[in-house]
Write an enzyme that holds these catalytic residues in place. Structure first.
Site, PDB file in Angstrom:
ATOM      1  N   GLY A   1     -51.522 -12.773 -68.954  1.00  0.00           N
ATOM      2  CA  GLY A   1     -50.159 -12.702 -69.444  1.00  0.00           C
ATOM      3  C   GLY A   1     -49.147 -12.289 -68.403  1.00  0.00           C
ATOM      4  N   ASP A   2     -49.566 -12.119 -67.139  1.00  0.00           N
ATOM      5  CA  ASP A   2     -48.629 -11.742 -66.082  1.00  0.00           C
ATOM      6  C   ASP A   2     -49.119 -12.352 -64.771  1.00  0.00           C
ATOM      7  OD1 ASP A   2     -46.601 -10.307 -64.548  1.00  0.00           O
ATOM      8  OD2 ASP A   2     -46.474  -8.929 -66.235  1.00  0.00           O
TER       9      ASP A   2
END
Length: 448
Positions: free
Chosen positions: A251-252
């Protein structure tokens, strides 16, 4: 759907890994030799210490007893701790020097979701406080401090952080302290992490801080695309780090090189240097290859090559901010392919928050000698966004053999530039004027 896709990707990646590497790259270039894999003459099993892999029994005492035995018996050449097939639920635990944590095929070390007794530790000195909340921070699930000669490897077993409970606390703003990383090694040297699957980290996945001689190779790191701050691998104020042959979907940022936060990072003064990232594939809503935004100790001599990104936010992101200080220099990204990406190349001097109000607004970061070559992108919405800082122009930027094709329609993706200087050779679409200057052609001298 995400879990099903991840499972397919995991299966394909590992079953075909040797085929893909051999036929795609021929004679394999690798930096992994900086830390040779240690053979351990002494071997023990977690089951010798009462470990039960039924997914329900809490194995914290078993892991701590086994590691205590390794630490205090000090067998010649170190000890291998074997984790057989099964699901071993446990609280967080510390590693020790001269050990190998070996996960058999089908072995899962799974973090408990009872956060009430999770250990708290002091903030990193180059950050001054927890990254998300003031004060200390939760210890990583698997932790090491002041170690040498540590290996985490196996037959593609899994370390599962069960991070959704932490993600929900972050979303609901009920966190009291900064979330734990999945694996964090600090003040350590001679580390190898290979052939392990890392899943659902509460926060950053693999975080070497103040380390040297680190090899991370043949790993898979997965978390849902909406999981907050689940960076894949974050070398932080570390040197001689080799990251190769891995799949990351989180997610990053997939890989983010860091070196401390504002006045705390400036005072600590330890750069990240000689970082190699090679043959990494993945997707993320944020950046595939990133430097920053915490770069106050400086970042230098970073090479990223043979990178494949899809369905991502940014291909390459160099990010810093006023108050950071530090120098970012000698960064090279080459042989990068990206597909379905919002922005191909982003260099930003206005990114990232501050730990407190005590940062020095006159501490300007400097970015120089950034080389981006042999880059190809399809379905790229915006080619580049490159904004330096007034009175601290980013210089020595070279773009060479860069083609970023847009999405549907005749209009190509655009460039937007300010406070940068550099040169461009064979770049499409045509770059901004700041990258067309022959006065800066020295930055591209080796590519003309």
């Amino acid at each position: 759907m995400f879990r099903a896709l991840a499972s397919v990707l995991l299966c394909c990646f590992f079953l075909e890994a040797s085929f893909w590497v051999h036929f795609s790259y021929g004679d394999l270039t690798t930096c992994s030799g900086i830390v040779p894999m240690t053979e351990r003459g002494d071997k023990i099993s977690i089951t010798d210490f009462g470990g039960v892999g039924d997914g329900q029994t809490l194995n914290t005492i078993a892991f701590r007893k086994a590691i205590y035995r390794i630490q205090h018996l000090r067998r010649r050449g170190g000890t291998l701790l074997f984790v057989p097939s099964g699901v071993y639920l446990t609280d967080s635990f510390n590693l020790t020097s001269h050990m190998t944590l070996y996960l058999a095929r089908g072995a899962v070390i799974k973090a408990t979701q009872d956060t009430s007794n999770w250990p708290l530790i002091a903030p990193l000195p180059s950050y001054g406080r927890g990254r998300e909340c003031p004060g200390g921070r939760y210890m990583s699930f698997i932790h090491g401090d002041g170690l040498e000669d540590v290996v985490i490897t196996g037959e593609n077993g899994t370390i599962d952080g069960q991070g959704d409970i932490w993600w929900n606390m972050w979303r609901q703003r009920t966190l009291q302290f900064t979330r734990p990383s999945l694996v964090e090694l600090v003040n350590s040297r001679g580390m190898v992490i290979s052939n392990v699957i890392f899943r659902n980290s509460p926060f950053w996945n693999i975080h070497p801080g103040y380390c040297s001689d680190v090899v991370i190779r043949y790993v898979t790191i997965v978390a849902p695309p909406d999981s907050p701050n689940t960076d894949g691998i974050d070398p932080d104020s570390s040197s001689n780090v080799c990251i190769e042959d891995s799949f990351i979907s989180t997610g990053d940022d997939l890989v983010a090189v860091k070196s401390g936060w504002d006045e705390y990072g400036i005072a600590y003064g330890r750069p990240s240097s000689y970082i190699t990232v090679r043959r990494v594939t993945g997707s993320t809503p944020f950046a595939g290859v990133a430097v920053g935004s915490e770069t106050s100790g400086g970042v230098e001599n970073v090479l990223a090559e043979n990178i494949n990104l899809y369905n991502s936010g940014v291909g390459v992101h160099i990010k810093t901010n006023i108050g950071r200080g530090g120098v970012i220099k000698n960064i090279t990204v080459s042989e990068l392919f990206m597909e379905n990406v919002r922005t191909g190349i982003k260099v930003a001097g206005d990114t990232g928050d501050h730990p407190d109000n005590n940062f020095n607004p006159n501490a300007l970061p400097y970015v120089k000698d950034l080389t981006l070559k042999n880059i190809w992108g399809v379905n790229v919405q915006r080619a580049g966004w490159m904004h330096g800082i007034e009175n601290a122009t980013f210089t020595g930027i070279c773009l060479s053999n860069v083609t970023l094709q847009g999405t549907t329609g005749p209009r190509p993706p655009s460039w937007n530039c300010n406070a940068i200087r550099g040169a461009a050779i064979e770049v499409s679409p045509r770059p901004c004027a700041e990258l067309a200057s022959v006065e800066q052609s020295g930055s591209c001298a080796s590519h003309s």
